[in-house]
Design an enzyme around this catalytic site. Structure first.
Site, PDB file in Angstrom:
ATOM      1  N   GLY A   1       0.825  -1.219   0.000  1.00 35.91           N
ATOM      2  CA  GLY A   1       0.000   0.000   0.000  1.00 35.91           C
ATOM      3  C   GLY A   1       0.845   1.248   0.000  1.00 35.91           C
TER       4      GLY A   1
ATOM      5  N   GLY B   1       2.561   3.754   1.498  1.00 36.60           N
ATOM      6  CA  GLY B   1       3.047   4.006   2.850  1.00 36.60           C
ATOM      7  C   GLY B   1       3.569   5.417   3.025  1.00 36.60           C
ATOM      8  N   ARG B   2       3.772   6.087   1.915  1.00 34.41           N
ATOM      9  CA  ARG B   2       4.275   7.465   2.020  1.00 34.41           C
ATOM     10  C   ARG B   2       3.817   8.293   0.834  1.00 34.41           C
ATOM     11  NH1 ARG B   2      10.217   7.470  -0.284  1.00 34.41           N
ATOM     12  NH2 ARG B   2      10.062   5.627  -1.565  1.00 34.41           N
TER      13      ARG B   2
ATOM     14  N   LYS C   1       4.227  12.244  -3.087  1.00 38.90           N
ATOM     15  CA  LYS C   1       5.061  11.156  -2.567  1.00 38.90           C
ATOM     16  C   LYS C   1       5.986  11.726  -1.497  1.00 38.90           C
ATOM     17  CE  LYS C   1       8.012   7.461  -4.414  1.00 38.90           C
ATOM     18  NZ  LYS C   1       8.545   6.886  -5.668  1.00 38.90           N
TER      19      LYS C   1
ATOM     20  N   GLY D   1       6.997   7.578   6.238  1.00 42.13           N
ATOM     21  CA  GLY D   1       6.083   8.259   5.323  1.00 42.13           C
ATOM     22  C   GLY D   1       6.724   9.386   4.534  1.00 42.13           C
TER      23      GLY D   1
ATOM     24  N   ARG E   1       3.729  13.624  -8.205  1.00 40.51           N
ATOM     25  CA  ARG E   1       3.749  12.703  -9.348  1.00 40.51           C
ATOM     26  C   ARG E   1       2.414  12.713 -10.074  1.00 40.51           C
ATOM     27  NH1 ARG E   1       6.054   6.794  -8.279  1.00 40.51           N
ATOM     28  NH2 ARG E   1       4.167   6.427  -7.063  1.00 40.51           N
TER      29      ARG E   1
ATOM     30  N   ASP F   1       4.532  -4.564  -7.496  1.00 44.96           N
ATOM     31  CA  ASP F   1       3.896  -3.320  -7.041  1.00 44.96           C
ATOM     32  C   ASP F   1       4.476  -2.113  -7.776  1.00 44.96           C
ATOM     33  OD1 ASP F   1       6.128  -4.271  -5.355  1.00 44.96           O
ATOM     34  OD2 ASP F   1       5.977  -2.314  -4.421  1.00 44.96           O
ATOM     35  N   ASN F   2       5.519  -2.328  -8.569  1.00 47.24           N
ATOM     36  CA  ASN F   2       6.088  -1.230  -9.351  1.00 47.24           C
ATOM     37  C   ASN F   2       5.841  -1.437 -10.839  1.00 47.24           C
ATOM     38  OD1 ASN F   2       7.017  -0.044  -7.020  1.00 47.24           O
ATOM     39  ND2 ASN F   2       9.066  -0.902  -7.183  1.00 47.24           N
TER      40      ASN F   2
ATOM     41  N   ASP G   1       7.915   4.486 -10.554  1.00 47.66           N
ATOM     42  CA  ASP G   1       8.856   4.309  -9.445  1.00 47.66           C
ATOM     43  C   ASP G   1      10.315   4.282  -9.902  1.00 47.66           C
ATOM     44  OD1 ASP G   1       7.210   4.578  -7.363  1.00 47.66           O
ATOM     45  OD2 ASP G   1       7.453   2.564  -6.547  1.00 47.66           O
TER      46      ASP G   1
HETATM   47  P1  AMP Z   1       8.956   1.534  -3.117  1.00 46.16           P
HETATM   48  O1  AMP Z   1      10.285   0.945  -2.820  1.00 46.16           O
HETATM   49  O2  AMP Z   1       8.951   3.040  -3.134  1.00 46.16           O
HETATM   50  O3  AMP Z   1       8.317   0.954  -4.326  1.00 46.16           O
HETATM   51  O4  AMP Z   1       8.046   1.151  -1.879  1.00 46.16           O
HETATM   52  C1  AMP Z   1       7.723  -0.164  -1.517  1.00 46.16           C
HETATM   53  C2  AMP Z   1       6.764  -0.145  -0.352  1.00 46.16           C
HETATM   54  O5  AMP Z   1       7.371   0.426   0.790  1.00 46.16           O
HETATM   55  C3  AMP Z   1       5.510   0.678  -0.581  1.00 46.16           C
HETATM   56  O6  AMP Z   1       4.441   0.063   0.100  1.00 46.16           O
HETATM   57  C4  AMP Z   1       5.853   1.996   0.033  1.00 46.16           C
HETATM   58  O7  AMP Z   1       4.719   2.741   0.391  1.00 46.16           O
HETATM   59  C5  AMP Z   1       6.644   1.576   1.247  1.00 46.16           C
HETATM   60  N1  AMP Z   1       7.593   2.616   1.683  1.00 46.16           N
HETATM   61  C6  AMP Z   1       8.760   2.940   1.100  1.00 46.16           C
HETATM   62  N2  AMP Z   1       9.362   3.944   1.764  1.00 46.16           N
HETATM   63  C7  AMP Z   1       8.562   4.263   2.804  1.00 46.16           C
HETATM   64  C8  AMP Z   1       8.640   5.208   3.868  1.00 46.16           C
HETATM   65  N3  AMP Z   1       9.665   6.050   3.998  1.00 46.16           N
HETATM   66  N4  AMP Z   1       7.618   5.244   4.740  1.00 46.16           N
HETATM   67  C9  AMP Z   1       6.577   4.400   4.632  1.00 46.16           C
HETATM   68  N5  AMP Z   1       6.446   3.487   3.675  1.00 46.16           N
HETATM   69  C10 AMP Z   1       7.427   3.402   2.754  1.00 46.16           C
HETATM   70 MG    MG Z   2       6.728   1.310  -5.380  1.00 42.56          MG
END
Ligand code: AMP
Ligand code: MG
Length: 493
Positions: free
Chosen positions: A92, A94-95, A115, A128, A178, A254-255, A264
């Site tokens: 989901g 997360g940030r 983001k 976040g 974004r 998820d990407n 991403d």
């Molecule tokens: P990403 O690597 O950006 O594709 O993120 C993978 C997952 O980790 C996603 O669910 C993001 O929302 C979560 N995520 C990455 N960085 C953070 C962060 N700093 N705080 C909260 N969730 C994060």
């Molecule tokens: Mg991602």
């Protein structure tokens, strides 16, 4: 200074109208000192966003999430995903917080997402937030993609938060704004499928057909057609990545978007010297997402999507599996056809014969062996089309094999009637002179960390016209010197 008006968005939020379990309603967490770093006025105009650039403070307040604009229904999307092959049933946003959707000047619905806007119910142990470096990297590479003409999410703005974030070291915080055709991913389908929520899968499939593939509604089996269409777009997209030497870095499910846009831009990079097993991401120890593995991983991800859609494909499970296998086979065929077509163009071929694939493979072999810069070698091959071989040959550590290859290429060109000048022009329109070279991206980020955005600004200018050789940006066309080489790109999330 007189206060300008807040930016105005004409929101129409279709995702927020989906059932509650598709997302969590959440507001951005205000930050201490929002400061506008970059605003994409041309994109804002395309989106019909009215923004007062004479008052960057107010603009920054909205783009950092301190002020939620009228009509927004902020939410964090639910999704799951395979990360480096391991399934995580709940990831989901997360940030990232979806502010809402606007319909652009061409009638396309686009998401506007912040983001790094603060914690959400999906943050797990994360803060976040986003750090300045990764925000600028995503800004640079998304806009480089747009200028190259490759499908990707776009950058509307980058805003400093005035706060610190704690990563491997203390970093400055930033928010990236974004714009995407949508943020629905393979992992969004996995979220519902993993819960046995077939109704959720169907609702999501109907939603994405409406939004991204409306022409499929009247097909005999719209869900199979959807799977096929997503597979075709992803196969074509990945072929285009390979054509510009791009390594995504984190091709987790998820990407991977349903729309076919690249999303991403984390530890991603463009190849300098050609090496099919090249990996940049420091977290990719096994080389799962190496340059050459990307089509295979794309197909693997589509297989995961097809598992989610199986119940919708056919009431008979065997028939559903057969149908999905057909899609995976077509993914391979589409990729192969697109890849050959792209590299034919890169080599300046106007016609096609069966053996072209061998000629391409031979060139790639010679590039690899001669440690030639991928971008520069193809760019200089256009000079060779006009009879000037020297700059092309100078790309190789040893020339002999390159000379041999040029002879086989010239023999192939005899089957065509175009003039050298015509061929060179066509080649220069598809082989970029300027890419977002990793050492230039790193240079821009390093300077920005010291408060100097001039390198970032100049890089953005250089990337605006990637197919032109502009003398003032000649230094952006050359590969890194040994001491400038960047070997690993940290995730820095
Ligand atoms: P990403 O690597 O950006 O594709 O993120 C993978 C997952 O980790 C996603 O669910 C993001 O929302 C979560 N995520 C990455 N960085 C953070 C962060 N700093 N705080 C909260 N969730 C994060
Ligand atoms: Mg991602």
């Amino acid at each position: 200074m007189a206060q300008g008006v807040l930016p105005v968005f004409q929101f129409d939020n279709s995702y927020a109208r989906l059932p509650d379990r598709f997302f969590a309603s959440v507001y951005p967490e205000p930050v201490d000192g929002p400061k506008l770093l970059k605003f994409n006025a041309a994109l804002a105009a395309e989106l019909g966003v009215e923004a007062d650039l004479s008052d960057p403070t107010r603009l920054a307040a909205t783009l950092a999430g301190n002020v939620v604009p009228q009509g927004a229904v902020p939410l964090a999307m639910a999704y799951a995903g395979h990360q480096f092959g391991n399934f995580v049933p709940q990831l989901g946003d997360g940030r990232a917080i979806l502010l809402g959707e606007v319909v652009d000047s061409k009638g396309r619905r686009r998401d506007i997402q912040l983001k790094g806007a603060g914690p959400t119910p999906f943050s797990r142990r994360g803060d976040g937030r986003a750090a300045l470096g990764p925000v600028l990297r995503e800004y640079i590479v998304s806009e480089a993609f747009a200028a190259l003409g490759l499908p990707a999410t776009r950058a509307l703005a980058a805003v400093a938060t005035g706060e610190q974030v704690y990563r491997e070291r203390v970093e400055q915080g930033a928010v990236f704004v974004r714009v995407a055709a949508s943020h629905v991913r393979v992992g969004t389908f996995q979220f519902f499928a993993a819960r046995g929520d077939n109704e959720g899968v169907r609702t999501l499939a109907d939603y994405v057909i409406d939004r991204h593939y409306p022409e499929l509604k009247t097909k005999e089996n719209p869900y199979l057609a959807l799977l096929d269409a997503v597979a075709a777009r992803q196969a074509a997209l990945i072929a285009r990545w390979l054509g510009v030497g791009f390594i995504h870095g984190v091709m987790n499910t998820d990407n991977m978007t349903i729309s076919g846009e690249t999303i991403d831009f984390g530890p991603c990079a463009f190849l300098d010297e050609y090496d099919p097993m090249k990996v940049f991401s420091s977290i990719d120890q096994q080389g799962r997402y190496a340059y050459r593995n990307q089509p295979g991983i794309g197909q693997w991800n589509i297989a995961r999507l097809s598992e989610c859609l199986l119940p919708l494909l056919d009431a008979d499970e065997d028939k559903a599996v057969d149908a999905a296998n057909g899609v995976l086979k077509r993914f391979g065929e589409t990729f192969q056809a697109e890849w050959v077509a792209i590299f034919r163009q890169k080599m300046g071929l106007f016609s096609s014969i069966d053996k072209d694939g061998d000629l391409i493979q031979a060139l790639l072999g010679v590039l690899h062996e001669g440690q030639a810069d991928f971008t520069l070698a193809f760019r200089r091959l256009a000079d060779a089309a006009e009879g000037r071989d020297e700059a092309f040959l100078a790309c190789f550590s040893a020339r002999e094999k390159a000379v041999e290859w040029l002879a086989s290429w010239r023999a192939r060109l005899e089957a065509e009637t175009q003039s050298g000048a015509e061929r060179a022009a066509a080649m220069r329109a598809v082989n970029p002179a300027v890419i977002a070279r990793n050492h230039r991206v790193e240079e821009a980020i390093a300077a920005a960390n010291y408060g100097d955005l001039s390198f970032f600004e100049r890089l953005m200018q250089a990337l605006e016209k990637p197919y032109e050789e502009r003398p003032e940006f000649a230094d952006y066309m050359t590969p890194p010197k040994p001491e400038e080489r960047v070997t690993r790109t940290f995730c820095g999330t």
